[in-house]
Design a protein around this motif. Structure first.
Motif, mmCIF file in Angstrom:
data_model
loop_
_atom_site.group_PDB
_atom_site.id
_atom_site.type_symbol
_atom_site.label_atom_id
_atom_site.label_comp_id
_atom_site.label_asym_id
_atom_site.label_seq_id
_atom_site.Cartn_x
_atom_site.Cartn_y
_atom_site.Cartn_z
ATOM 1 N N ALA A 71 24.334 -24.633 -23.052
ATOM 2 C CA ALA A 71 24.833 -24.094 -24.324
ATOM 3 C C ALA A 71 26.225 -24.609 -24.666
ATOM 4 O O ALA A 71 26.736 -24.355 -25.755
ATOM 5 C CB ALA A 71 24.846 -22.568 -24.279
ATOM 6 N N GLY A 72 26.866 -25.324 -23.723
ATOM 7 C CA GLY A 72 28.183 -25.882 -23.984
ATOM 8 C C GLY A 72 29.324 -24.921 -23.743
ATOM 9 O O GLY A 72 30.477 -25.222 -24.084
ATOM 10 N N ASP B 192 36.986 -10.993 -22.733
ATOM 11 C CA ASP B 192 37.569 -12.314 -22.500
ATOM 12 C C ASP B 192 37.321 -13.174 -23.744
ATOM 13 O O ASP B 192 36.201 -13.616 -24.004
ATOM 14 C CB ASP B 192 36.930 -12.967 -21.270
ATOM 15 N N GLU B 193 38.357 -13.431 -24.505
ATOM 16 C CA GLU B 193 38.238 -14.161 -25.770
ATOM 17 C C GLU B 193 38.010 -15.657 -25.570
ATOM 18 O O GLU B 193 37.697 -16.378 -26.523
ATOM 19 C CB GLU B 193 39.479 -13.931 -26.629
ATOM 20 N N ARG B 194 38.153 -16.137 -24.345
ATOM 21 C CA ARG B 194 37.948 -17.565 -24.088
ATOM 22 C C ARG B 194 36.468 -17.898 -23.938
ATOM 23 O O ARG B 194 36.097 -19.067 -23.895
ATOM 24 C CB ARG B 194 38.686 -17.977 -22.809
ATOM 25 N N LEU B 195 35.632 -16.870 -23.855
ATOM 26 C CA LEU B 195 34.198 -17.075 -23.621
ATOM 27 C C LEU B 195 33.364 -16.620 -24.806
ATOM 28 O O LEU B 195 33.780 -15.760 -25.588
ATOM 29 C CB LEU B 195 33.744 -16.288 -22.385
ATOM 30 N N GLU B 196 32.182 -17.201 -24.888
ATOM 31 C CA GLU B 196 31.126 -16.670 -25.734
ATOM 32 C C GLU B 196 29.847 -16.683 -24.916
ATOM 33 O O GLU B 196 29.726 -17.438 -23.946
ATOM 34 C CB GLU B 196 30.948 -17.504 -27.005
ATOM 35 N N GLY C 112 29.926 -9.934 -17.504
ATOM 36 C CA GLY C 112 30.950 -8.912 -17.265
ATOM 37 C C GLY C 112 32.272 -9.286 -17.906
ATOM 38 O O GLY C 112 32.972 -8.424 -18.469
ATOM 39 N N ARG C 113 32.621 -10.568 -17.829
ATOM 40 C CA ARG C 113 33.862 -11.024 -18.454
ATOM 41 C C ARG C 113 33.800 -10.861 -19.975
ATOM 42 O O ARG C 113 34.785 -10.499 -20.618
ATOM 43 C CB ARG C 113 34.123 -12.476 -18.086
ATOM 44 N N LEU C 114 32.622 -11.103 -20.546
ATOM 45 C CA LEU C 114 32.454 -10.924 -21.991
ATOM 46 C C LEU C 114 32.643 -9.470 -22.391
ATOM 47 O O LEU C 114 33.299 -9.158 -23.388
ATOM 48 C CB LEU C 114 31.061 -11.414 -22.417
ATOM 49 N N LYS C 115 32.061 -8.558 -21.600
ATOM 50 C CA LYS C 115 32.174 -7.134 -21.897
ATOM 51 C C LYS C 115 33.626 -6.665 -21.799
ATOM 52 O O LYS C 115 34.032 -5.733 -22.503
ATOM 53 C CB LYS C 115 31.289 -6.329 -20.952
#
Length: 301
Positions: A28-29, A59-63, A53-56
């Motif tokens: 997904a890149g 963490d704004e650096r991830l999607e 877990g980081r998304l929840k």
């Protein structure tokens, strides 16, 4: 020490999946590089759980890897079973929510109970050994398959050692197997042999055909004679404790030498022919070896 270190470095072998498999987060890149080592089963993947877990946590650096896939035209939304090549073509129409996908559930059921593929086998000191398979030191095997589930059974060595089986008793669905502990039993008339589970996990399928016809496990121990499918609870950890490839071959050679020393000090283990197979029923043909002795030496936890 070297052998143990080599085990830790080995890449997980998944039956039916060949080559380097990019993780969906990589496809997904979202991340630069990560190979899938869980047969594209994101539901049980520790890496996917950690990233989610980081998304929840915000963490704004991830999607999510699902976001780019959901943004694709429908014709490019590859189902995870297509990604893993378990089906030739299938598009996702369920927003990559495998937990509620009817097709995913049907595919898993077919994988669990349908005909199994047969891995290549080779003759090692008169016994048949399957490739793409992990072996426990007490002669049970484990094979990682599509979806991260594990199919388990007993090896050819066990079936030739015991000769023939009159009853197989398997644990119920939902039962928890514990690595290095007895998971099920074989019976030959009034003799019983406990067999060791090669890993921790919950039973999700049983081979009813093998229960009804125990000879199936002897005729085809690595194919239709499989016994259980489990959802592993510590997959990577447990695989590190099992033998595969050259380590498995060396282990089986050592076990054969141990057996030869028990059969007779001055004679070889009876073979059908030079380079052939070991006799079908060792217990029934070697009078001085008791059932309990054979089970204690090679099978019992």
């Amino acid at each position: 020490m070297k052998e143990k270190a080599a085990k830790k470095r080995q890449r997980m072998q998944v039956f039916g999946l060949e080559g380097e498999l990019p993780c969906v987060w990589m496809k997904a890149g979202v991340i630069n590089f990560k190979l899938c080592d869980n047969a594209y089963n994101c539901l049980t993947c520790a890496f996917d759980k950690a990233m989610s877990g980081r998304l929840k946590e915000g963490d704004e650096r991830l999607e999510s890897w699902r976001a780019p896939y959901q943004a694709k035209p429908y014709g490019q939304k590859e189902c995870r079973h297509m990604l893993s090549a378990s089906v030739p073509f299938r598009l996702c129409g369920n927003a990559y929510d495998c937990a509620t996908c009817e097709f995913d559930q049907v595919q898993e059921t077919r994988t669990l109970t349908g005909e199994t593929g047969r891995p290549p086998v080779r003759n090692v000191a008169g016994f048949w050994m399957a490739d793409q398979t992990y072996y426990h030191r007490r002669h049970t095997w484990a094979r990682v398959e599509h979806g991260g589930l594990v199919r388990i059974g007993v090896d050819d060595f066990t079936m030739r050692l015991l000769g023939y089986i009159t009853q197989i008793r398997l644990p119920r669905l939902g039962a928890h197997l514990e690595r290095n502990h007895a998971g099920w039993t074989f019976r030959r008339e009034d003799k019983i042999a406990p067999l060791v589970s090669p890993m921790d996990g919950v039973v999700v399928a049983r081979n009813h055909a093998a229960v009804e016809s125990p000879d199936r496990a002897k005729r085809d121990p690595y194919g239709d004679g499989w016994l259980l499918v489990i959802e592993p609870t510590h997959l990577k950890r447990d695989l590190q404790e099992l033998y595969t490839d050259d380590a498995a071959r060396n282990w089986l050679l050592a076990e054969t030498h141990r057996l030869e020393s028990l059969v007779a000090v001055d004679t070889e283990l009876p073979l059908a022919a030079t380079g052939g197979e070991v006799i079908e029923d060792i217990y029934g043909n070697v009078a001085h070896l008791s059932w309990d002795r054979l089970v204690e030496e090679f099978l019992r936890p």
